[in-house]
Scaffold this motif. Sequence first.
Motif, PDB file in Angstrom:
ATOM      1  N   GLY A 173      13.336   0.459 -13.445  1.00 21.53           N
ATOM      2  CA  GLY A 173      13.392  -0.937 -12.993  1.00 21.53           C
ATOM      3  C   GLY A 173      13.872  -1.014 -11.565  1.00 21.53           C
ATOM      4  N   HIS A 174      14.085  -2.232 -11.082  1.00 14.63           N
ATOM      5  CA  HIS A 174      14.578  -2.409  -9.718  1.00 14.63           C
ATOM      6  C   HIS A 174      15.970  -1.826  -9.605  1.00 14.63           C
ATOM      7  CE1 HIS A 174      11.688  -5.733  -8.315  1.00 14.63           C
ATOM      8  NE2 HIS A 174      11.105  -4.912  -9.148  1.00 14.63           N
ATOM      9  N   GLY A 175      16.198  -1.009  -8.610  1.00 14.82           N
ATOM     10  CA  GLY A 175      17.486  -0.356  -8.443  1.00 14.82           C
ATOM     11  C   GLY A 175      18.424  -1.143  -7.586  1.00 14.82           C
ATOM     12  N   TYR A 190       4.730  10.128   5.209  1.00 11.91           N
ATOM     13  CA  TYR A 190       3.299  10.329   4.955  1.00 11.91           C
ATOM     14  C   TYR A 190       2.459  10.447   6.233  1.00 11.91           C
ATOM     15  CZ  TYR A 190      -1.300   9.876   2.899  1.00 11.91           C
ATOM     16  OH  TYR A 190      -2.591  10.114   2.523  1.00 11.91           O
ATOM     17  N   GLY A 250       0.803  -1.224   0.000  1.00  9.00           N
ATOM     18  CA  GLY A 250       0.000   0.000   0.000  1.00  9.00           C
ATOM     19  C   GLY A 250       0.832   1.267   0.000  1.00  9.00           C
ATOM     20  N   LEU A 251       1.991   1.218  -0.666  1.00  9.11           N
ATOM     21  CA  LEU A 251       2.829   2.429  -0.715  1.00  9.11           C
ATOM     22  C   LEU A 251       2.343   3.347  -1.836  1.00  9.11           C
ATOM     23  CD1 LEU A 251       6.292   0.683  -0.398  1.00  9.11           C
ATOM     24  CD2 LEU A 251       4.966   1.766   1.409  1.00  9.11           C
ATOM     25  N   LEU A 252       2.666   4.628  -1.706  1.00 12.12           N
ATOM     26  CA  LEU A 252       2.298   5.584  -2.746  1.00 12.12           C
ATOM     27  C   LEU A 252       3.347   5.505  -3.855  1.00 12.12           C
ATOM     28  CD1 LEU A 252       1.455   8.495  -0.325  1.00 12.12           C
ATOM     29  CD2 LEU A 252      -0.188   7.114  -1.573  1.00 12.12           C
ATOM     30  N   PRO A 253       2.975   5.006  -5.019  1.00 12.09           N
ATOM     31  CA  PRO A 253       3.979   4.744  -6.056  1.00 12.09           C
ATOM     32  C   PRO A 253       4.618   6.007  -6.613  1.00 12.09           C
ATOM     33  CG  PRO A 253       1.761   4.395  -6.924  1.00 12.09           C
ATOM     34  CD  PRO A 253       1.623   4.643  -5.450  1.00 12.09           C
ATOM     35  N   HIS A 254       3.938   7.169  -6.442  1.00  6.01           N
ATOM     36  CA  HIS A 254       4.481   8.384  -7.035  1.00  6.01           C
ATOM     37  C   HIS A 254       5.336   9.164  -6.047  1.00  6.01           C
ATOM     38  CE1 HIS A 254       0.915   9.513  -4.877  1.00  6.01           C
ATOM     39  NE2 HIS A 254       1.191  10.789  -4.992  1.00  6.01           N
ATOM     40  N   ARG A 255       5.535   8.578  -4.864  1.00 13.00           N
ATOM     41  CA  ARG A 255       6.391   9.256  -3.899  1.00 13.00           C
ATOM     42  C   ARG A 255       7.609   8.411  -3.585  1.00 13.00           C
ATOM     43  NH1 ARG A 255       2.609  12.447   0.362  1.00 13.00           N
ATOM     44  NH2 ARG A 255       1.089  13.184  -1.148  1.00 13.00           N
ATOM     45  N   GLU A 293      -5.838  -0.613  -2.384  1.00 16.34           N
ATOM     46  CA  GLU A 293      -5.022  -0.825  -1.191  1.00 16.34           C
ATOM     47  C   GLU A 293      -4.231   0.429  -0.812  1.00 16.34           C
ATOM     48  OE1 GLU A 293      -1.960  -3.996  -0.796  1.00 16.34           O
ATOM     49  OE2 GLU A 293      -3.304  -4.652   0.799  1.00 16.34           O
ATOM     50  N   VAL A 294      -3.791   1.177  -1.819  1.00 20.52           N
ATOM     51  CA  VAL A 294      -3.094   2.436  -1.534  1.00 20.52           C
ATOM     52  C   VAL A 294      -4.058   3.407  -0.845  1.00 20.52           C
ATOM     53  CG1 VAL A 294      -1.905   4.398  -2.552  1.00 20.52           C
ATOM     54  CG2 VAL A 294      -1.550   2.125  -3.485  1.00 20.52           C
ATOM     55  N   HIS A 328      14.684   6.608  -3.759  1.00 14.64           N
ATOM     56  CA  HIS A 328      14.138   5.639  -4.712  1.00 14.64           C
ATOM     57  C   HIS A 328      12.617   5.654  -4.649  1.00 14.64           C
ATOM     58  CE1 HIS A 328      18.228   4.292  -4.849  1.00 14.64           C
ATOM     59  NE2 HIS A 328      17.942   3.279  -5.659  1.00 14.64           N
ATOM     60  N   TYR A 329      12.001   5.220  -5.747  1.00 12.19           N
ATOM     61  CA  TYR A 329      10.556   5.033  -5.756  1.00 12.19           C
ATOM     62  C   TYR A 329      10.253   3.580  -5.393  1.00 12.19           C
ATOM     63  CZ  TYR A 329       9.906   9.590  -7.862  1.00 12.19           C
ATOM     64  OH  TYR A 329       9.886  10.943  -8.086  1.00 12.19           O
ATOM     65  N   TYR A 343       7.912   7.418 -12.731  1.00 10.98           N
ATOM     66  CA  TYR A 343       8.264   6.558 -11.589  1.00 10.98           C
ATOM     67  C   TYR A 343       7.935   5.096 -11.857  1.00 10.98           C
ATOM     68  CZ  TYR A 343       3.268   7.131 -10.594  1.00 10.98           C
ATOM     69  OH  TYR A 343       1.907   7.149 -10.681  1.00 10.98           O
ATOM     70  N   GLY A 390       8.544   1.373  -6.751  1.00 11.97           N
ATOM     71  CA  GLY A 390       8.628   0.457  -7.888  1.00 11.97           C
ATOM     72  C   GLY A 390      10.042  -0.005  -8.189  1.00 11.97           C
ATOM     73  N   GLN A 391      11.029   0.695  -7.639  1.00  9.44           N
ATOM     74  CA  GLN A 391      12.413   0.317  -7.893  1.00  9.44           C
ATOM     75  C   GLN A 391      12.945  -0.663  -6.865  1.00  9.44           C
ATOM     76  OE1 GLN A 391      13.294   4.682  -7.898  1.00  9.44           O
ATOM     77  NE2 GLN A 391      14.766   4.104  -9.447  1.00  9.44           N
ATOM     78  N   ALA A 406      -4.664   2.336   2.639  1.00 10.24           N
ATOM     79  CA  ALA A 406      -3.531   2.700   3.488  1.00 10.24           C
ATOM     80  C   ALA A 406      -3.653   4.152   3.929  1.00 10.24           C
ATOM     81  CB  ALA A 406      -2.216   2.470   2.742  1.00 10.24           C
TER      82      ALA A 406
END
Lengths: 352, 295
Positions: free
Chosen positions: B293-295, A134, A121-126, B191-192, A165-166, B289, A168-169, B195
């Motif tokens: 890819g995975h960093g 948050y 449930g993380l904010l993907p754009h942050r 889910e976001v 990092h975001y 964002y 998604g990374q 949260a």
Amino acid sequence: MADDVTEPKIRIRNLYKIFGEDPAAALAQVQAGASKAELLETSNHVLGLRDINLDIPAHGLQVIMGLSGSGKSTLIRHFNRLIDPTAGEILVDGEDVMAMNDTALRDLRRFKMSMVFQKFGLLPHRTVQQNVEYGVHIQGLSDDEAQRRAARWIDRVGLAGFEQHYPGQLSGGMQQRVGLARALATDADILLMDEAFSALDPLIRTDMQTVLLDLQAELQKTIVFITHDLDEALRIGDSIAILRDGEVVQAGDPQAIIMDPADAYITDFIKDINRAKVIRIRSIMVPGPGGGQGAPVRTSQTIEEILGVLHDSPDGVCPVIDKAGKTVGTISMNAVIGALESRKTAEVARYS
Amino acid sequence: MDFLTEFPSLGRRDLSALRQAIDGAFRNFTRAYGEGIEAFFDPLLRFMIWFERLLIHAPWPVVIAVLAGLAWLGSRSWKITAGTVAAFLAIGWLGMWENTMSTLAIISVATFLCIAIGIPIGILMARYNRAQTLITPVLDVMQTIPSFVYLIPVVMLLGIGKVPGLLAVCIYALPPIVRLTNLGIRLVDTEVLEAATAFGASTREKLWGVQIPLALPNIFAGVNQTIMMALSMVVIASMIGVQGLGVPVLRAISNQYLALGLMNGLAIVALAIIFDRVSQTYGKRLQSYKDQGHG
């Protein structure tokens, strides 16, 4: 903390949840004894939770365990009222959560409870940093304070260097560390964890359990942890409640559940666990002044840990000592074998 | 037998009475409120005239520089920026500069208006299912009803000119931004959102902190569609007195001037492609964002 014994941190009383068009009518049916299947058949309502009673003491790690569909995720969402019950009471620190208005409820969520989610449930754009900040921002604290706290918790969960990092990374395990840091940053004393580690690989999951146990040893929060994994429940739980079809089948000390399962369902549930790794000496020792010719073993040790010592004892009996080093009873090879064998022999072992 | 072969219709006399009644009622409405409505739109008209004059009378190198700058800011791509400059140079060289500026003016104002009206409506629809059930059929009508049909009452009410043209364009171009704003917000990961609720976020904090930012790619696709649809209305708008590229196209149709129609038509296409590429690359950058890819 003597008052904690009398006043549980969270108290759930006669909680019912029924999904459907007219839950109130269905509630009467359920209270009259209709089963989940009958209810679905006759009125097309789904029984989510039935008569849940649970006292969760402060500073403990309460595990709520059940298979999918058992209602565990529904139950945890009642604690902060992400879901409203059909009937029942929820008390947090003695305060009735059901009586709260919107503002009071928001404050409860902001300051008293925080939550960790199965799919993060993380904010993907942050960024990681912004995600952890948050909850602190929502609390209305200053940017400085948010940054300070975020930095501290990101470091504490081992993500230093990943601030920008975001989500998604990051890998799943790392994302859940962010989720954990976000929940801890609010300084709430109750932590709700909904299958928090279930989406992770087994190795990472063990890793995260260790992280959680280490943090808990230091922070002493009240944690409610939902899982479907018995090994996880036994590893981290101070207390376990097992849920099935929306009902608590057995609740209490993990040792008591293994040694004395309440019914066939739980017996079946625990049959595959490695008993030597889970059963502790205190559960199978014979209390008394001591005796035996072996070296002393401790109450907190598992069977696996003392097998060697016990084997070396000439008469197959070892004295048992508690944390303080005082002798509190004896353990015999027979008792150990009995405990490993099955549930029934546990009783025999106690009297051998 | 008559009943089966002839449809039981209202009859010629009743039908014409009905139509006359509706026409009469609307005419009365126009007489009573027409001036008031015109006065209401007056500031908008003044702004449009000012903006059009600004674009036409500003030195062309300045206009091209500003457009190139906007294209660069939006796309961060040298290719698209160079294409924009080349397209406008060609348009000017072929003598379509003034008409293009007029079209640019009305499209910009229409797009801005659609965004200002459409996004709030979209948010409302996402928030309340009831609003969605009520508004969706209205959007369907706006998109499918032949433009000429709503041109009639608009012209009756406001006469011929820029404002009725602008309204006609907006009626047609508004639906995509409303629909995609609604869709974008509804598609935000539950889910976001849960949260955010669990951390005590208020409705407003959820809207601005979670829903809108995560819906932005979709909202932006809506803006893009709105621009495209506004451009496609240029010719029809010119029928009710809107200056711009539509006027020569209309003249070309009635006089069978192939080259004139083709050139002005292609100028509209060029504008469309520039708007589309710039807004699309901008929309993609908004969700950068996701791509890492995975960093």
